[in-house]
Scaffold this motif. Structure first.
Motif, PDB file in Angstrom:
ATOM      1  N   SER A  95       0.786  -0.994   0.103  1.00  0.00           N
ATOM      2  CA  SER A  95      -0.084   0.016   0.031  1.00  0.00           C
ATOM      3  C   SER A  95       0.777   1.115  -0.034  1.00  0.00           C
ATOM      4  O   SER A  95       1.988   1.286   0.256  1.00  0.00           O
ATOM      5  N   LEU A  96       0.389   2.673  -0.384  1.00  0.00           N
ATOM      6  CA  LEU A  96       1.124   3.649  -0.128  1.00  0.00           C
ATOM      7  C   LEU A  96       1.754   3.942   1.183  1.00  0.00           C
ATOM      8  O   LEU A  96       2.804   4.466   1.297  1.00  0.00           O
ATOM      9  N   THR A  97       0.992   3.428   2.216  1.00  0.00           N
ATOM     10  CA  THR A  97       1.573   3.735   3.464  1.00  0.00           C
ATOM     11  C   THR A  97       2.703   2.755   3.802  1.00  0.00           C
ATOM     12  O   THR A  97       3.434   3.295   4.345  1.00  0.00           O
ATOM     13  N   ASP A  98       2.323   1.598   3.401  1.00  0.00           N
ATOM     14  CA  ASP A  98       3.740   0.453   3.683  1.00  0.00           C
ATOM     15  C   ASP A  98       4.876   0.985   2.845  1.00  0.00           C
ATOM     16  O   ASP A  98       5.913   0.301   3.355  1.00  0.00           O
ATOM     17  N   ALA A  99       4.633   1.318   1.593  1.00  0.00           N
ATOM     18  CA  ALA A  99       5.717   1.568   0.751  1.00  0.00           C
ATOM     19  C   ALA A  99       6.644   2.871   1.084  1.00  0.00           C
ATOM     20  O   ALA A  99       7.678   2.784   0.711  1.00  0.00           O
ATOM     21  N   ARG A 100       6.027   3.733   1.714  1.00  0.00           N
ATOM     22  CA  ARG A 100       6.788   4.888   1.946  1.00  0.00           C
ATOM     23  C   ARG A 100       8.061   4.813   2.786  1.00  0.00           C
ATOM     24  O   ARG A 100       9.193   5.235   2.215  1.00  0.00           O
ATOM     25  N   PRO A 101       7.882   3.948   4.219  1.00  0.00           N
ATOM     26  CA  PRO A 101       9.370   3.824   4.450  1.00  0.00           C
ATOM     27  C   PRO A 101      10.475   2.991   3.958  1.00  0.00           C
ATOM     28  O   PRO A 101      11.518   3.324   3.876  1.00  0.00           O
ATOM     29  N   GLY A 125       6.844   9.994   0.256  1.00  0.00           N
ATOM     30  CA  GLY A 125       8.174   9.152   0.321  1.00  0.00           C
ATOM     31  C   GLY A 125       9.125   9.000  -0.986  1.00  0.00           C
ATOM     32  O   GLY A 125       9.397   7.969  -1.386  1.00  0.00           O
ATOM     33  N   VAL A 126       8.979   9.828  -1.765  1.00  0.00           N
ATOM     34  CA  VAL A 126       9.854  10.142  -3.069  1.00  0.00           C
ATOM     35  C   VAL A 126      11.107  10.728  -3.387  1.00  0.00           C
ATOM     36  O   VAL A 126      11.642  10.787  -4.176  1.00  0.00           O
ATOM     37  N   GLY A 182       8.392   4.920  14.465  1.00  0.00           N
ATOM     38  CA  GLY A 182       6.894   4.706  14.900  1.00  0.00           C
ATOM     39  C   GLY A 182       6.477   3.114  14.594  1.00  0.00           C
ATOM     40  O   GLY A 182       7.131   2.458  15.252  1.00  0.00           O
ATOM     41  N   ALA A 183       5.589   3.108  13.770  1.00  0.00           N
ATOM     42  CA  ALA A 183       5.143   1.681  13.564  1.00  0.00           C
ATOM     43  C   ALA A 183       5.343   1.022  12.327  1.00  0.00           C
ATOM     44  O   ALA A 183       4.858   0.091  12.015  1.00  0.00           O
ATOM     45  N   ALA A 184       6.308   1.718  11.623  1.00  0.00           N
ATOM     46  CA  ALA A 184       6.624   1.036   9.996  1.00  0.00           C
ATOM     47  C   ALA A 184       7.546  -0.199  10.238  1.00  0.00           C
ATOM     48  O   ALA A 184       8.350  -0.247  11.210  1.00  0.00           O
ATOM     49  N   SER A 185       7.241  -1.231   9.286  1.00  0.00           N
ATOM     50  CA  SER A 185       8.188  -2.324   9.133  1.00  0.00           C
ATOM     51  C   SER A 185       8.767  -2.505   7.834  1.00  0.00           C
ATOM     52  O   SER A 185       7.809  -1.929   6.913  1.00  0.00           O
ATOM     53  N   ILE A 186       9.742  -3.012   7.861  1.00  0.00           N
ATOM     54  CA  ILE A 186      10.274  -3.255   6.294  1.00  0.00           C
ATOM     55  C   ILE A 186       9.944  -4.641   5.834  1.00  0.00           C
ATOM     56  O   ILE A 186       9.560  -4.920   4.733  1.00  0.00           O
ATOM     57  N   PHE A 214      16.385  11.278   7.365  1.00  0.00           N
ATOM     58  CA  PHE A 214      15.655  11.643   8.392  1.00  0.00           C
ATOM     59  C   PHE A 214      14.164  11.375   8.561  1.00  0.00           C
ATOM     60  O   PHE A 214      13.571  10.724   9.395  1.00  0.00           O
ATOM     61  N   SER A 215      13.583  11.383   7.192  1.00  0.00           N
ATOM     62  CA  SER A 215      12.210  10.846   7.233  1.00  0.00           C
ATOM     63  C   SER A 215      12.100   9.314   7.370  1.00  0.00           C
ATOM     64  O   SER A 215      10.936   8.971   8.293  1.00  0.00           O
ATOM     65  N   ALA A 216      12.962   8.577   7.056  1.00  0.00           N
ATOM     66  CA  ALA A 216      12.822   7.204   7.099  1.00  0.00           C
ATOM     67  C   ALA A 216      13.088   6.511   8.639  1.00  0.00           C
ATOM     68  O   ALA A 216      12.321   5.820   9.189  1.00  0.00           O
TER      69      ALA A 216
END
Length: 262
Positions: A38-44, A163-164, A207-211, A199-201
């Motif tokens: 998804s867009l949210t999961d792809a950003r990090p 995230g671009v 937060g709650a992001a996972s790779i 910095f953004s990553a």
């Protein structure tokens, strides 16, 4: 899936290494369309891949002495300050319309890229940031600093939202307001992308992001692709490459937009 992630990551990294722009924009549709994020999961994942790849590219530029690092640090500082604003704005947008907005951005950037937003010929009289021929550094003025801050704020907002990375803003921006060469603009852009994306990553990971394994394979391949792209850059004509990727961006944007609306 892992092989596809490596292939796509390598391609995105190579674009980033060759042009300093476009790679970040292509990372998101690659992750979303081919790998199912998804867009949210792809950003990090996109930010880590772009940030690491850009770091390697900027180190090569520093070794060659073509990075305007003071300008890069100033642009990055403004971009880092503005990136959280973009993240907050994205949080309040519905997921469907976030993808549609991103698709529209891609089409606009493809149009700019196809028209040759990164100019081959720079008219010094039209530039607000001029290089000192004795030092090779920018002659800093209030107007120059203001224009560079504008480039940084735009790149930071778009990085936080999608995230671009923002190289597609930085390279044309530097070419429009300065007399730096295309190779110097690309190398400087990579340093900015590394700082702002990194910095953004980190913020997202705290937060709650996972790779996940697939994401890390994409990241590693992007880094390798960037190194290969930087080696090839002096021997590859950038303008035809930009036009080719502009076409790829339009196709990807249309597919993303249609999928989001259907």
């Amino acid at each position: 899936m892992l092989l596809m992630a490596m292939t796509l990551g390598g391609a995105v990294g190579m674009v980033l290494g060759l042009t300093g722009a476009g790679g970040g924009v292509l990372a998101m549709p690659a992750l979303m369309l081919a790998l199912g994020y998804s867009l949210t999961d792809a950003r990090p994942i996109s930010l880590i891949a772009i940030g690491l790849a850009a770091l390697l590219g900027s180190l090569d530029g520093l070794r060659r002495g073509i990075v305007r690092y003071r300008a890069a640090l100033w642009i990055a500082a403004i971009g880092i300050a503005c990136a959280p604003i973009g993240s907050v704005l994205m949080h309040y947008l519905p997921a469907r319309w976030s993808v549609v907005l991103f698709s529209m951005l891609m089409i606009y950037l493809a149009w700019r890229m196809f028209r040759g937003a990164s100019r081959d010929v720079v008219i010094r009289d039209e530039c607000d940031c001029l290089l000192d021929p004795d030092t090779g550094r920018f002659r800093w003025t209030r107007r120059c600093a203001s224009w560079l801050a504008g480039v940084g704020s735009t790149a930071g907002m778009l990085t936080g939202m999608f995230g671009v990375g923002g190289g597609f803003v930085i390279v044309p921006g530097l070419r429009r307001i300065s007399d730096a060469s295309l190779h110097a603009s690309v190398a400087t852009s990579l340093m900015v992308i590394a700082l702002v994306s990194g910095f953004s990553a980190v913020t997202m990971l705290l937060g709650a992001a996972s790779i996940g394994m697939t994401g890390w394979m994409f990241v590693g391949a992007a880094a390798a692709g960037t190194l290969f792209g930087r080696v090839c850059q002096p021997h590859v004509p950038v303008q035809p490459l930009q036009k080719m990727f502009a076409g790829v961006m339009v196709v990807a944007a249309l597919i993303l937009g249609i999928k989001a609306l259907v």
